[in-house]
Motif scaffolding. Structure first.
Motif, short mmCIF file in Angstrom:
data_model
loop_
_atom_site.label_atom_id
_atom_site.label_comp_id
_atom_site.label_asym_id
_atom_site.label_seq_id
_atom_site.Cartn_x
_atom_site.Cartn_y
_atom_site.Cartn_z
N PHE A 87 28.70 8.04 -54.27
CA PHE A 87 28.41 9.40 -53.79
C PHE A 87 29.67 10.09 -53.22
N THR A 88 30.47 9.33 -52.49
CA THR A 88 31.54 9.89 -51.67
C THR A 88 32.57 10.74 -52.43
N PRO A 89 33.11 10.31 -53.55
CA PRO A 89 34.22 11.08 -54.12
C PRO A 89 33.79 12.42 -54.71
N SER A 90 32.47 12.64 -54.89
CA SER A 90 32.03 13.93 -55.44
C SER A 90 31.50 14.87 -54.37
N THR A 91 31.60 14.49 -53.09
CA THR A 91 30.98 15.31 -52.06
C THR A 91 31.93 15.69 -50.93
N ASP A 92 33.21 15.64 -51.20
CA ASP A 92 34.22 16.15 -50.26
C ASP A 92 33.96 15.69 -48.82
N ILE A 93 33.92 14.37 -48.66
CA ILE A 93 33.87 13.73 -47.33
C ILE A 93 32.56 14.04 -46.60
N TYR A 94 31.49 14.28 -47.34
CA TYR A 94 30.18 14.28 -46.65
C TYR A 94 29.90 12.88 -46.08
N SER A 95 30.69 11.91 -46.54
CA SER A 95 30.59 10.57 -45.96
C SER A 95 30.87 10.59 -44.46
N CYS A 96 31.57 11.61 -43.97
CA CYS A 96 31.88 11.66 -42.52
C CYS A 96 30.60 11.77 -41.70
N PRO A 97 29.78 12.83 -41.90
CA PRO A 97 28.53 12.85 -41.10
C PRO A 97 27.62 11.66 -41.38
N LEU A 98 27.63 11.17 -42.62
CA LEU A 98 26.75 10.02 -42.91
C LEU A 98 27.20 8.78 -42.16
N ALA A 99 28.52 8.59 -42.11
CA ALA A 99 29.05 7.42 -41.39
C ALA A 99 28.65 7.48 -39.92
N MET A 100 28.78 8.67 -39.34
CA MET A 100 28.46 8.80 -37.91
C MET A 100 26.95 8.65 -37.68
N THR A 101 26.15 9.13 -38.64
CA THR A 101 24.70 9.00 -38.53
C THR A 101 24.30 7.53 -38.57
N ASP A 102 24.88 6.83 -39.51
CA ASP A 102 24.63 5.39 -39.64
C ASP A 102 25.07 4.67 -38.36
N GLY A 103 26.25 5.01 -37.89
CA GLY A 103 26.77 4.36 -36.67
C GLY A 103 25.90 4.67 -35.46
N ALA A 104 25.40 5.90 -35.38
CA ALA A 104 24.54 6.26 -34.24
C ALA A 104 23.23 5.48 -34.30
N LYS B 258 42.93 21.88 -40.81
CA LYS B 258 43.44 20.53 -41.10
C LYS B 258 44.11 20.44 -42.47
N LEU B 259 44.92 19.42 -42.63
CA LEU B 259 45.56 19.14 -43.94
C LEU B 259 44.52 18.90 -45.02
N GLY B 260 43.51 18.13 -44.71
CA GLY B 260 42.46 17.80 -45.70
C GLY B 260 41.09 17.81 -45.03
N THR B 261 40.13 17.13 -45.64
CA THR B 261 38.73 17.13 -45.16
C THR B 261 38.32 18.56 -44.79
N ARG B 262 38.67 19.51 -45.66
CA ARG B 262 38.47 20.92 -45.32
C ARG B 262 36.99 21.30 -45.32
N LYS B 263 36.14 20.49 -45.94
CA LYS B 263 34.70 20.81 -45.95
C LYS B 263 34.03 20.33 -44.66
#
Ligand code: MFK
Length: 539
Positions: free
Chosen positions: A121-138, A256-261
């Motif tokens: 999923f991650t490479p096609s969703t421009d770092i939507y993995s960020c909120p998912l990672a934090m959700t999982d961690g929470a 930021k340099l990246g993770t612009r989404k």
């Protein structure tokens, strides 16, 4: 006028096309589990190489926006996400990007299943993995906390598959004083007289994915001592029933340099209602489960971005002709890509090995020795794969020549987004120091290293290729003698080289183990290449 038109790189089903993922899953999953998860992965692979990838390219120039005031002068601090992220959120919930790990349909291997979904999923969703990672961690942190009220209130939202009920979580740690040294945090927690509730006052300086419904954060209850021990872990619901921030001002989004989404913001907490998650001290220790889950996601994201770059580059090599032949027939081009493929495969094996151990820890099937190994491997894996991702992304862009440097190919974002991986969730140096700390979790670093050695050597037991095994053995011996002899500042100064050496050594051992299992010629080739590039960074 030339009639020449360059064919563009394309993606197929990202699960069907991925030899490394499929062969790994065939090794670690029992046949019945593999056949059950196959459909979910094939579906995600189809989305990632099709609809989501098309949407990602179409969404390229969109960025989240912050509207601070409405037309009538009310402070609203509204965040608008881009179309890609809005679609990603629904798909993430429906496909159980977080839920899969908690439903535990396949016991500890559910973590591997979830990481495989996240990897696709991650490479096609421009770092939507960020909120998912934090959700999982929470979710993991709340479950570990034993705070039943908060577990009942929040966890069902974090692990649901229903997009209407789905919440994401933030992880609000970084302050002006402390990005790495979180113990310097200045946010104060004032207790509400006559209740267990608190209100938080302070500035959070670098808060990712600010659109979340809840957050876990650190603050110092009044009167507590300085340092990480004096902080406490708090739970916040970010908006009231009308969607207004609860005494939270979003001052601006980061440029930021990246993770612009990713809407990353500077916040002021001005009396934000909060509840203690677990005790009123030891905030850093209590938030550690969240850090370890987001570090796992970081590694999975690193390998997924490497894989995406290589998938595009391999496809392009069959379409681009130069000096009389397609690049895929040019020995030097093929050799360059094969070396990148070896880095990717090595990183893949380590990231997914940490997923296996994380799963065992969550289902309590982990032995004491393995738990200590997981504590050590998490920072090692995060720091090693983060560095590999940046190197591979840079080379992938180069493999396209000038096209890799042009924005509307959609390629440069791979490098910009990879560059965050060694920075957030602990920089390479901070994690190298954490590696030293984790090595002596039971008080004896030499014992910790022997445990690591045993894990590494168990991967290469019974392997025929003694030349490869000798590379592993030599790197382990060098690491052991360095640790035994380094003193004072030299230990800290050498921590990065030492940790990278451990990371690359276990990657090599895991690659050898996998190659021995698969007897796949291409996999063996990757092992030899990775070994010849070198794993030992100590001098
Ligand atoms: C794409 C996927 C990823 C997406 C994520 C996206 C969003 C992320 C945005 C962010 O970047 S959020 C901010 C991330 N910030 C960090 O990761 C902080 C980096 N700094 C560290 O990790 C430092 O090592 C640390 C803050 C933990 C050091 O702080 P302290 O106050 O010096 O803590 P100390 O004394 O080392 O540890 C306190 C306790 O926690 C100890 O336990 P005891 O109290 O029992 O002795 C430690 O053993 C424990 N601990 C620390 N790190 C741990 C841990 N336990 C388990 N696992 C760990 N990783």
């Amino acid at each position: 006028m030339s009639q020449f038109q360059q064919a563009l790189p394309e993606l197929g089903n990202q699960y069907d096309d991925d030899r490394v993922l499929r062969s790994y899953l065939a090794r670690v999953l029992p046949a019945d589990v593999l056949s059950e998860v196959h459909e979910s992965l094939a579906e995600m692979g189809h989305l990632a190489g099709g609809e989501l990838y098309d949407l990602q390219l179409a969404d390229r120039l969109n960025e989240p926006t912050l509207t601070q005031w409405d037309a009538w002068g009310n402070r609203i601090d509204k965040i608008e996400l881009t179309p890609l992220w809005r679609v990603a959120e629904g798909i993430a919930a429906e496909h159980g990007l977080v839920a899969t790990a908690y439903e535990q349909k396949y016991g500890s291997l559910s973590r591997v299943h979830q990481c495989a979904l996240a990897y696709l999923f991650t490479p096609s969703t421009d770092i939507y993995s960020c909120p998912l990672a934090m959700t999982d961690g929470a979710a993991r942190t709340l479950l570990n906390s034993g705070n039943q009220g908060l577990i009942d209130r929040a966890v069902p939202h974090l692990i649901t598959r229903d997009p209407k009920e789905f919440w994401t979580a933030g992880q609000w740690m970084t302050e002006l004083t402390g990005g790495s040294d979180v113990g310097l945090s200045e946010t104060i927690a004032k207790s509400e007289p006559g209740s267990n509730a608190f209100r938080l006052y302070g500035r959070k300086w670098f808060t990712s994915a600010i659109g979340s419904q809840m957050a876990l954060t650190l603050a110092r209850p009044e009167g507590n001592p300085p340092g990480g021990r004096g902080l406490a872990l708090f739970y916040i619901e970010t908006r009231d029933e009308h969607g207004r921030p609860r005494n939270i001002q979003i001052n601006r989004l980061k440029d930021k340099l990246g993770t612009r989404k990713v809407p990353t913001a500077e916040l002021t907490l001005d009396g934000t209602p909060a509840q203690l998650v677990k005790g009123s001290v030891d905030g850093v220790r209590n938030i550690a489960p969240l850090l370890n889950i987001t570090r796992l996601w970081n590694g999975i994201s690193a390998v997924s971005l490497m894989r995406r770059g290589l998938a595009l580059s391999f496809d392009y090599a069959t379409k681009r002709t130069a000096f009389g032949a397609p690049l895929s027939e040019k020995p030097l081009h093929v050799d360059t890509l094969a070396t990148l493929q070896a880095e990717f495969e090595a990183a893949f094996q380590l990231a997914f090995y940490v997923a296996e151990l994380t799963g065992k820890s969550e289902t309590r099937e982990i032995s004491d020795e393995e738990a200590l190994l997981l504590r050590l491997l998490t920072p090692i894996m995060k720091l090693t794969t983060g560095k590999q991702a940046v190197m591979v992304a840079s080379e992938v862009l180069e493999s396209f020549g000038g096209a890799g440097y042009v924005e509307d190919t959609g390629l440069p974002v791979l490098l910009r987004d990879s560059q965050v991986l060694p920075i957030w969730e602990g920089t390479t140096n901070v994690l190298a120091l954490d590696t030293l700390r984790a090595l002596q979790s039971d008080g004896d670093a030499q014992q910790g290293l022997r445990r690591f050695e045993a894990a590494v050597m168990s991967c290469v037991e019974g392997v025929n290729d003694s030349k490869l095994v000798n590379v592993v053995r030599a790197a382990l011996d060098h690491a052991a003698s360095w640790l035994a002899n380094a003193e004072g500042d030299a230990v800290e100064a050498g921590a990065r080289r030492f940790s990278l050496t451990l990371g690359r050594t276990i990657e090599l051992a895991l690659l050898i183990k996998h190659a021995q299992w698969s007897l796949d010629r291409q996999a063996i080739d990757s092992v030899r290449r990775f070994a010849s590039v070198g794993v030992d960074h100590i001098f």
